[in-house]
Design an enzyme around this catalytic site. Structure first.
Site, short mmCIF file in Angstrom:
data_model
loop_
_atom_site.label_atom_id
_atom_site.label_comp_id
_atom_site.label_asym_id
_atom_site.label_seq_id
_atom_site.Cartn_x
_atom_site.Cartn_y
_atom_site.Cartn_z
N ASP A 224 10.92 -6.15 4.65
CA ASP A 224 10.68 -7.47 5.24
C ASP A 224 9.32 -7.50 5.95
O ASP A 224 8.53 -8.43 5.75
CB ASP A 224 11.80 -7.82 6.22
CG ASP A 224 13.10 -8.16 5.51
OD1 ASP A 224 13.07 -8.42 4.29
OD2 ASP A 224 14.15 -8.15 6.18
N GLU A 244 4.36 1.20 1.90
CA GLU A 244 5.45 2.07 1.46
C GLU A 244 6.70 1.57 2.16
O GLU A 244 6.83 1.69 3.38
CB GLU A 244 5.14 3.54 1.82
CG GLU A 244 5.97 4.54 1.03
CD GLU A 244 7.40 4.66 1.50
OE1 GLU A 244 8.30 4.15 0.79
OE2 GLU A 244 7.63 5.23 2.56
N CYS A 278 14.17 6.40 3.27
CA CYS A 278 14.01 5.27 2.36
C CYS A 278 14.47 5.61 0.96
O CYS A 278 14.76 4.71 0.16
CB CYS A 278 12.57 4.78 2.36
SG CYS A 278 11.36 6.07 1.98
#
EC number: 1.2.1.71
Length: 487
Positions: A224, A244, A278
């Site tokens: 976001d 990233e 992530c």
């Protein structure tokens, strides 16, 4: 409280006071004044002044300082690991591996610069063609909280090697780790102004991202926020932007002989770092039928025994707290929304204490959820999807706007060949956890996971621009002149 580092000196910020807290105890880990817009301006101006001298330094001289930084990191491994654990909740065993990765990044970054950028020459009939790479100038580095040492380090090190100067804005949840890291840079002999640290929350970040004197911005964080930055710089082609971001990563389970190995790699994929990587697997695709039932039963059994504890507990836990009590509450809320949409909890997530970041590793079956939200739940919340055919699993795995990592656990090599041809992700692993990645390879993903490969080996690409030259040591009149020219 002198918690900003500007022009080679520790100075007080003129913005509001803020603090970071140990998510496992709720004790204050760090406190200081944030950087105001004026402080950010001074930091950028300092970096701009330092750029000419730093970029003019011989490459080997810059590398010598960076290598000294790596050596000091190794010497201070325990102290920096403790700082990481205290602020993030990450167990010490894992925090130590983060510091080791920070030190290893130096050698890899030097190699990447020489291979990906550096200088290349090719003889021509009347001279030589030379390809050189030039630093951009002043770059802003925004760091995340999940790897507050390693991930910003992965942009700072290659940026400095290439000759850029840096203004570093760490996560407001891990300012103490940033301070400890910059102290090592200072001791390594980095000249004043080459690296500047601005601590703060949202307003500090906005002031830095909006500054007209930065030449590049390297961001690691949520999709976001990264998307907002992409929109912000859409009309500024002069800015190099490295993003990233996150992923809604799939792990597909095929039939395997060693179920315990598959369960181990699934747990590592879903729950390592309390699910705060992530590259962690968010969606786990399990075949229907007897094998899938056996796998799932074993996965549930082993997961139910995972404990979470404070970062310095003895014996060490597999998981620590997530980054904050607020993050823990958001994860429990995300689980509740999935259940409202038809998910079935197998191991329900609970928050141990509303003041702390402790949650248990959770497993929910979302097979029956129509229109499953394409969201990254950044924590130990594994979503199970039962599938009928391998192609169905791949189709559903690809049903995401993200594309960071994906994995297949299967004995069948033909299945792997089909999987890697058809899956859409930047990191695609076979019989390894989804969060297994090499610093000697490019890191990044497709779709909403980032722009190209801004991290690891290809970070060098973002730190310098190519300058092509054709050169001759002697100025001579050509033997053959163009038509219409008379000398």
């Amino acid at each position: 409280m002198t918690e900003l580092f500007i022009d080679g000196a520790w100075v007080a910020g003129s913005g509001p006071v803020f603090a970071s807290r140990n998510p496992g105890t709720d004790e204050i880990a760090w406190q200081g004044e944030s950087a105001s817009a004026a402080d950010v301006d001074r930091a950028v101006a300092s970096a701009r002044r330092a750029f000419a001298g730093w970029s003019a330094l011989d490459f080997e001289a810059r590398c010598a300082i960076v290598k000294r930084f790596a050596a000091l990191l190794t010497e201070r491994k325990e102290a920096i690991a403790t700082a990481i654990g205290r602020e993030t909740g990450k167990p010490l065993w894992e925090a130590r591996t983060e510091v080791a990765s920070m030190a290893a990044k130096v050698g890899i970054s030097i190699q990447a610069y020489q291979e990906r950028t550096g200088e290349k020459r090719q003889d021509m009939a009347d001279g030589v063609a030379v390809l050189r790479h030039r630093p951009h100038g002043v770059v802003a580095v925004f760091g995340p909280y999940n790897f507050p040492g390693h991930l910003p380090n992965g942009h700072i090190v290659p940026a400095l090697i290439a000759g850029n100067t840096v203004v570093f804005k760490p996560s407001e949840l891990a300012p103490g780790v940033a301070r400890a890291t910059v102290e090592v840079w200072q001791e390594a002999g980095l000249p004043a102004g080459v690296l500047n640290l601005v601590q703060g929350e949202k307003d500090t970040g906005i002031a830095l991202a909006n500054h007209r004197q930065i030449d590049g911005l390297f961001f690691t964080g949520s999709s976001d926020t990264g998307t907002l930055l992409h929109k912000q710089f859409g009309g500024r082609p002069e800015i190099v932007l490295a993003l990233e971001m996150g992923g809604n990563n799939p792990l597909v389970i095929g039939e395997v002989e060693d179920i315990d190995a598959a369960v181990h790699h699934t747990i590592q994929s879903a729950f390592l770092s309390a699910g705060q990587r992530c590259t962690c697997a968010r969606r786990i695709f399990v075949p229907q039928g007897a094998f899938g039932d056996r796998f799932l039963a074993r996965f549930v059994d082993v997961t139910s025994k995972i404990t979470a504890d404070v970062f310095d507990a003895d014996p060490q836990p597999f998981m620590g707290a997530v980054i904050s009590a607020r993050a823990a509450a958001k994860l429990v809320d995300a689980q509740s929304r999935l259940i409202e949409q038809g998910a079935k909890p197998i191991i329900a997530m609970t928050q141990r204490d509303p003041r702390l970041g402790f949650v248990n590793a959770a497993i929910v079956d979302v097979t029956g959820v129509a229109n499953l939200p394409d969201e990254e739940h950044f924590g130990p919340l594994a979503q199970i999807v039962r599938y009928a055919t391998f192609d169905d699993a791949i189709e559903r795995a690809n049903d995401t706007a993200f594309g960071l990592s994906a994995g297949l656990l299967a004995d069948d090599e033909n299945a792997w060949a089909h999987f890697r041809r058809t899956i859409r992700a930047g990191i695609v692993n076979w019989n390894r956890p989804t969060n297994g990645a090499s610093s000697a390879a490019p890191f990044g993903g497709t779709g909403r996971s980032g722009n190209h490969r801004p991290s690891a080996y290809y970070a060098a690409d973002y730190c310098a621009y190519p300058m092509a030259s054709v050169e001759s040591t002697q100025l001579t009149l050509p033997a053959s002149l163009s038509p219409g020219l008379h000398f």
